[in-house]
Design a protein around this motif. Structure first.
Motif, mmCIF file in Angstrom:
data_model
loop_
_atom_site.group_PDB
_atom_site.id
_atom_site.type_symbol
_atom_site.label_atom_id
_atom_site.label_comp_id
_atom_site.label_asym_id
_atom_site.label_seq_id
_atom_site.Cartn_x
_atom_site.Cartn_y
_atom_site.Cartn_z
ATOM 1 N N LYS A 406 60.059 54.059 63.816
ATOM 2 C CA LYS A 406 59.646 53.625 65.159
ATOM 3 C C LYS A 406 58.640 52.462 65.011
ATOM 4 C CE LYS A 406 60.704 57.988 67.766
ATOM 5 N NZ LYS A 406 60.011 59.057 68.491
ATOM 6 N N GLU A 407 57.709 52.522 64.190
ATOM 7 C CA GLU A 407 56.327 51.582 64.062
ATOM 8 C C GLU A 407 56.795 50.395 63.644
ATOM 9 O OE1 GLU A 407 53.298 52.071 65.221
ATOM 10 O OE2 GLU A 407 53.935 53.750 66.061
ATOM 11 N N TRP A 408 58.111 50.194 62.866
ATOM 12 C CA TRP A 408 58.495 49.209 62.003
ATOM 13 C C TRP A 408 59.811 48.664 62.588
ATOM 14 C CZ3 TRP A 408 56.517 47.265 57.170
ATOM 15 C CH2 TRP A 408 55.519 47.825 56.660
ATOM 16 N N ALA A 409 60.519 49.220 63.775
ATOM 17 C CA ALA A 409 61.637 48.725 64.024
ATOM 18 C C ALA A 409 61.820 47.348 64.660
ATOM 19 C CB ALA A 409 62.167 49.616 65.308
ATOM 20 N N GLY A 410 62.807 46.535 64.223
ATOM 21 C CA GLY A 410 62.665 45.156 64.531
ATOM 22 C C GLY A 410 62.099 44.357 63.603
ATOM 23 N N THR A 411 61.337 44.762 62.494
ATOM 24 C CA THR A 411 60.923 44.181 61.393
ATOM 25 C C THR A 411 62.000 43.356 60.663
ATOM 26 O OG1 THR A 411 58.930 45.586 61.371
ATOM 27 C CG2 THR A 411 59.390 43.913 59.365
ATOM 28 N N GLU A 492 79.706 41.684 74.537
ATOM 29 C CA GLU A 492 78.452 41.097 74.707
ATOM 30 C C GLU A 492 77.708 41.236 73.539
ATOM 31 O OE1 GLU A 492 78.096 39.090 77.431
ATOM 32 O OE2 GLU A 492 80.044 39.692 78.242
ATOM 33 N N LEU A 493 76.928 40.279 73.259
ATOM 34 C CA LEU A 493 75.793 40.118 72.170
ATOM 35 C C LEU A 493 74.569 41.028 72.923
ATOM 36 C CD1 LEU A 493 76.034 36.488 70.823
ATOM 37 C CD2 LEU A 493 76.440 38.592 69.650
ATOM 38 N N THR A 494 74.101 41.818 71.899
ATOM 39 C CA THR A 494 72.853 42.501 72.535
ATOM 40 C C THR A 494 71.561 42.175 71.614
ATOM 41 O OG1 THR A 494 72.990 44.128 70.910
ATOM 42 C CG2 THR A 494 74.310 44.598 72.840
ATOM 43 N N ASP A 495 70.522 42.667 72.035
ATOM 44 C CA ASP A 495 69.361 42.244 71.287
ATOM 45 C C ASP A 495 69.395 42.995 69.987
ATOM 46 O OD1 ASP A 495 68.553 40.196 73.013
ATOM 47 O OD2 ASP A 495 67.568 41.527 74.363
ATOM 48 N N LYS A 496 70.207 43.884 69.617
ATOM 49 C CA LYS A 496 70.091 44.851 68.585
ATOM 50 C C LYS A 496 70.565 44.108 67.296
ATOM 51 C CE LYS A 496 71.132 48.775 71.210
ATOM 52 N NZ LYS A 496 72.079 49.983 71.401
ATOM 53 N N TYR A 497 69.916 44.237 65.979
ATOM 54 C CA TYR A 497 70.192 43.813 64.916
ATOM 55 C C TYR A 497 70.635 44.833 63.800
ATOM 56 C CZ TYR A 497 68.822 39.120 66.546
ATOM 57 O OH TYR A 497 68.665 37.738 67.164
ATOM 58 N N GLU A 498 71.767 44.546 63.229
ATOM 59 C CA GLU A 498 72.019 45.725 62.174
ATOM 60 C C GLU A 498 72.532 44.903 60.785
ATOM 61 O OE1 GLU A 498 72.240 48.673 61.996
ATOM 62 O OE2 GLU A 498 71.621 49.467 63.962
ATOM 63 N N LEU A 533 52.060 45.628 57.792
ATOM 64 C CA LEU A 533 50.887 46.475 57.352
ATOM 65 C C LEU A 533 49.436 46.067 58.137
ATOM 66 C CD1 LEU A 533 51.680 47.439 53.617
ATOM 67 C CD2 LEU A 533 51.932 48.791 55.532
ATOM 68 N N HIS A 534 49.505 44.643 57.798
ATOM 69 C CA HIS A 534 47.842 44.238 58.235
ATOM 70 C C HIS A 534 48.016 43.825 59.919
ATOM 71 C CE1 HIS A 534 45.885 43.844 54.459
ATOM 72 N NE2 HIS A 534 46.919 43.662 54.026
ATOM 73 N N GLY A 535 49.045 44.325 60.513
ATOM 74 C CA GLY A 535 49.245 43.943 61.991
ATOM 75 C C GLY A 535 49.616 42.587 62.392
ATOM 76 N N ASN A 536 50.022 41.688 61.441
ATOM 77 C CA ASN A 536 50.130 40.202 61.723
ATOM 78 C C ASN A 536 51.465 39.890 61.878
ATOM 79 O OD1 ASN A 536 47.185 39.806 61.151
ATOM 80 N ND2 ASN A 536 47.493 39.832 59.257
ATOM 81 N N LEU A 537 52.331 40.732 62.349
ATOM 82 C CA LEU A 537 53.731 40.313 62.483
ATOM 83 C C LEU A 537 53.999 40.313 64.118
ATOM 84 C CD1 LEU A 537 56.058 39.833 60.634
ATOM 85 C CD2 LEU A 537 56.808 41.919 61.031
ATOM 86 N N SER A 538 53.707 39.139 64.630
ATOM 87 C CA SER A 538 53.792 39.150 66.068
ATOM 88 C C SER A 538 55.169 38.790 66.565
ATOM 89 C CB SER A 538 52.872 38.062 66.553
ATOM 90 O OG SER A 538 53.478 36.525 65.841
ATOM 91 N N LYS A 539 55.552 38.730 67.785
ATOM 92 C CA LYS A 539 57.029 38.363 68.148
ATOM 93 C C LYS A 539 57.284 37.170 67.991
ATOM 94 C CE LYS A 539 56.910 41.564 72.359
ATOM 95 N NZ LYS A 539 57.063 41.470 73.844
ATOM 96 N N GLU A 540 56.199 36.078 67.853
ATOM 97 C CA GLU A 540 56.407 34.721 67.514
ATOM 98 C C GLU A 540 56.884 34.747 65.825
ATOM 99 O OE1 GLU A 540 53.818 35.755 68.951
ATOM 100 O OE2 GLU A 540 54.474 35.022 71.243
ATOM 101 N N ASN A 541 56.133 35.529 65.130
ATOM 102 C CA ASN A 541 56.423 35.500 63.837
ATOM 103 C C ASN A 541 57.884 36.042 63.599
ATOM 104 O OD1 ASN A 541 53.138 36.753 62.968
ATOM 105 N ND2 ASN A 541 54.061 34.702 62.989
ATOM 106 N N ILE A 542 58.419 37.072 64.268
ATOM 107 C CA ILE A 542 59.511 37.799 64.167
ATOM 108 C C ILE A 542 60.927 36.598 64.599
ATOM 109 C CG2 ILE A 542 61.127 39.615 65.204
ATOM 110 C CD1 ILE A 542 58.661 41.365 64.941
ATOM 111 N N SER A 543 60.574 36.250 65.509
ATOM 112 C CA SER A 543 61.339 35.135 66.213
ATOM 113 C C SER A 543 61.627 33.979 65.080
ATOM 114 C CB SER A 543 60.915 34.481 67.566
ATOM 115 O OG SER A 543 61.876 33.550 67.841
ATOM 116 N N PHE A 544 60.318 33.719 64.403
ATOM 117 C CA PHE A 544 60.568 32.560 63.438
ATOM 118 C C PHE A 544 61.317 32.938 62.266
ATOM 119 C CE2 PHE A 544 58.675 30.382 59.615
ATOM 120 C CZ PHE A 544 59.047 29.175 60.042
ATOM 121 N N LEU A 545 61.173 34.397 61.676
ATOM 122 C CA LEU A 545 61.870 35.036 60.678
ATOM 123 C C LEU A 545 63.404 34.835 60.930
ATOM 124 C CD1 LEU A 545 59.073 37.819 59.666
ATOM 125 C CD2 LEU A 545 59.854 35.509 58.423
#
Length: 668
Positions: A406-411, A492-498, A533-545
């Motif tokens: 749960k804490e990592w979902a979407g990484t 339809e495309l969702t916001d889920k990734y697998e 782990l350091h809490g530095n993965l923002s939504k902007e970081n995830i979008s960029f990745l």
């Protein structure tokens, strides 16, 4: 591939031209249809591996053959070649190492870079030639005389455009890296320095990027898979990182290592050497007594390797416990626990349906000058099994944890993916298996790795084992690196990734985590995990990745394929060199492959050579690609994969990397 990406447009009159050393060639059409034969007179300036436009001018329906003409060269894929220089005083010629290229390349005298006769050189092609004119080029680098030790392997690396030296900027930057870990760097890390930790590797390994710790109690096994924290020293975007990304992987030809990272890191501060404090990223897993994972986590750690062990040491201790003495007596209980757990995990993996093909790899033994002194099947023992299973479970556990927790979902991560087998090829396999009298357990409407493994197991020990296993292997697709794709629900495309998953390992979630010294995928995943782990993965970081990781995955997949091709080519070269001393000798072997031009025979020591069809003097032979059978056109004689033969060594050419056999006897 992201579902938003447009599919490649397939052009029915466009393909890749594959030249033949005799001057003619074939076009492999983009649409996957049968190859088109191109006579030498119809090349129209096409060079090996060019993308060309073609036109079919003649078709033989009965033989299923087509003849064509190249109407346009759309793209030259080969821009440089490695070859042997022939000095002609005021000019020279280079004979390319690529055996498909039939013509020598003309070198003007002032463009030879002072190359000497029989030097290996790297040439840039300036003009690709015409029907009446040779290609011409410029010598960019003189590698050395072709008979000088190591030049043969260097030629392969240069031909694949694999960098053999680091740029000066990278070397200078690496000099800033410390030689040891400073105490302040332990802050925030779990301390494993008082826990027994071991590396288990080959005798000649110099870069140690994984280590193991284990303990056992009544509840089960407690394991730490400790991986070198390369990202602590290699920062995103610095010269070392950019070079590592470009290389994608370390390369291991038979006589050397071409590292992804400079030695200051790969065999220095990042290497988990015995007796030195090292920073690590650890996957810590608790198993119950049946091998089920009951707890898992990822943590930044610091370790101090208790003992560097070799595969041979560990296997000897486990196979001969009565001989254990000295320091191994203290280590032995941990080795037993590792062996027990790896056996349990292997059985679980087998029961889950992981596919295992048992084709031996070559282990080439060289003398001090790089000449082959022996070639044998690569050793697999209880020690290699421990490392294999523990690294597999760590990679799978990290992928599952990051994807599902749960804490990592979407990484986002770079996953190791392996798509389902080719259905059309499986249909052919089904027909062959049934015709041979075996049951075909694979449901083509619901293909599972469990059923594929059932098929492989069902033919073990039979005369058809090699044949059916090889046909099954050819149904498999190639593993690669990929990123999750967007899920489609109700059209339809969702916001889920697998992630795509790994068919061969029967793993829904699998990534590479355990080798950041030699694989950029692992280094990238470490970087992402540490940000989280350091809490530095923002939504902007995830979008960029999500935008950038697909390109990285594709690039490092291509670099991995390049590395594998160069390593295999180096092995073939040494095999040919080794067999030079066996010309005239006879050996028993097994048919490992078939083609219209001949029979590929593998010897027990893994060496492979070709029996040309032209040497079979009892008629014309036709290759049935569907059934993997080479048959005499008039009937009465056929060859199939897995058939045992006795062959004689007729020729071995190290430069062409070929071994030629003649048929002595068939065993039926």
């Amino acid at each position: 591939m992201d579902n938003n990406q447009e599919e490649k447009v397939i052009r029915p009159d466009v393909g890749i031209f594959i030249s033949n050393k005799k001057g003619f060639g074939f076009v492999k059409p983009e649409d996957g249809s049968d190859d088109i034969f191109i006579p030498a007179k119809n090349l129209n300036g096409a060079f090996h591996n060019d993308t060309v436009r073609f036109k079919v001018v003649r078709e033989d329906v009965e033989r299923g053959s087509k003849e064509g003409i190249i109407t346009e060269v759309l793209e030259h894929k080969i821009t440089s070649v490695v070859g042997t220089y022939n000095d002609c005083n005021k000019f020279g010629f280079v004979k390319p190492d690529i055996k498909n290229i039939a013509v020598d390349i003309f070198i003007p005298g002032n463009k030879s870079k002072h190359a000497q006769n029989n030097d290996k050189v790297l040439v840039n092609i300036i003009h690709y030639g015409t029907k009446d004119k040779r290609p011409d080029g410029v010598v960019m680098e003189v590698l050395g005389n072709k008979d000088k030790p190591g030049i043969d392997i260097l030629s392969i690396l240069k031909s694949k455009d694999i960098p053999t030296e680091f740029q000066e900027e990278v070397i200078q930057y690496s000099r800033k890296i410390p030689k040891s870990v400073e105490p302040y760097e332990y802050d925030g890390r779990e301390d494993f320095r008082n826990v027994p930790v071991y590396t288990i590797d080959g005798e000649e390994t110099r870069d140690y990027d994984d280590a193991l710790s284990i303990s056992r109690d009544e509840n089960g096994y407690h394991v730490g898979v400790h991986i070198a924290d390369v990202t602590h020293y290699v920062k995103e975007g610095d010269p070392i990182d950019l070079e590592a990304k470009e290389r994608g992987t370390s390369v291991y030809p038979v006589d050397r290592v071409i590292p992804m990272l400079p030695e200051k890191l790969s065999t220095g501060i990042c290497s988990l050497v015995e007796g030195a404090d090292r920073l690590t990223l650890s996957c810590i897993i608790d198993f119950d007594n049946n091998g089920k994972i009951v707890n898992k986590r990822i943590a930044e750690t610091v370790i101090n390797v208790t003992k560097r062990l070799s595969y041979n040491q560990v296997a000897e201790a486990l196979d001969n416990p009565d001989s254990v003495s000295g320091f191994m007596e203290n280590i032995y209980p941990d080795l037993v626990n590792l062996k027990e757990l790896s056996d349990i995990l292997r059985q679980i993996r087998k029961e889950s349906g992981a596919v295992e093909f048992e084709f031996p790899e070559a282990d080439v033994k060289l003398d001090d000058e790089g000449h082959p002194i022996d070639i044998i099947p690569r050793l697999r023992n209880s020690a290699t099994a421990i490392i294999e299973e523990l690294m597999l479970i760590a990679n799978e556990t990290v992928a599952e944890y990051v994807t599902l927790d749960k804490e990592w979902a979407g990484t986002p991560l770079i996953y190791r993916s392996h798509e389902d087998p080719d259905t059309e090829k499986l249909e052919n396999l089904k027909r062959v298996v049934l015709a041979l009298g075996y049951r075909f357990p694979i449901d083509l409407n619901n293909i599972t790795s469990t059923d594929v493994q059932k098929l492989i197991d069902s033919v073990k020990g039979t005369d058809d084992e090699f044949y059916i296993s090889m046909m099954t292997l050819r149904c498999m697709k190639r593993a690669s690196y990929s990123t999750p794709i967007r899920v489609i629900e109700n059209g339809e495309l969702t916001d889920k990734y697998e992630p795509i998953g790994h068919f061969g390992l029967a793993a829904e979630y699998y990534c590479h985590f355990t080798s950041p010294i030699r694989r950029y995928a692992d280094l990238t995943n470490h970087r992402i995990i540490k940000k989280k782990l350091h809490g530095n993965l923002s939504k902007e970081n995830i979008s960029f990745l999500r935008k950038t990781l697909p390109d990285i995955a594709q690039h490092i997949s291509e670099m991995e394929y390049r590395a594998i091709e160069s390593e295999r080519e180096a092995v073939r070269l040494k095999m040919a060199e080794f067999m030079k001393r066996h010309i005239g000798d006879e050996f028993d072997g097994i048919i490992a492959g078939l083609a219209q031009w001949g029979i590929y025979v593998e010897l027990p020591n893994t060496i492979e050579g070709l029996i040309p069809c032209s040497s079979l003097e009892d008629g014309y032979y036709v290759y049935d690609e569907t059934n993997l059978i080479l048959m005499r056109e008039t009937g009465g004689r056929e060859f199939r994969i897995g058939q045992k033969l006795r062959v004689k060594v007729e020729d071995a050419d190290a430069e062409l990397k070929t071994i030629t056999f003649s048929l002595v006897k068939e065993y039926n």
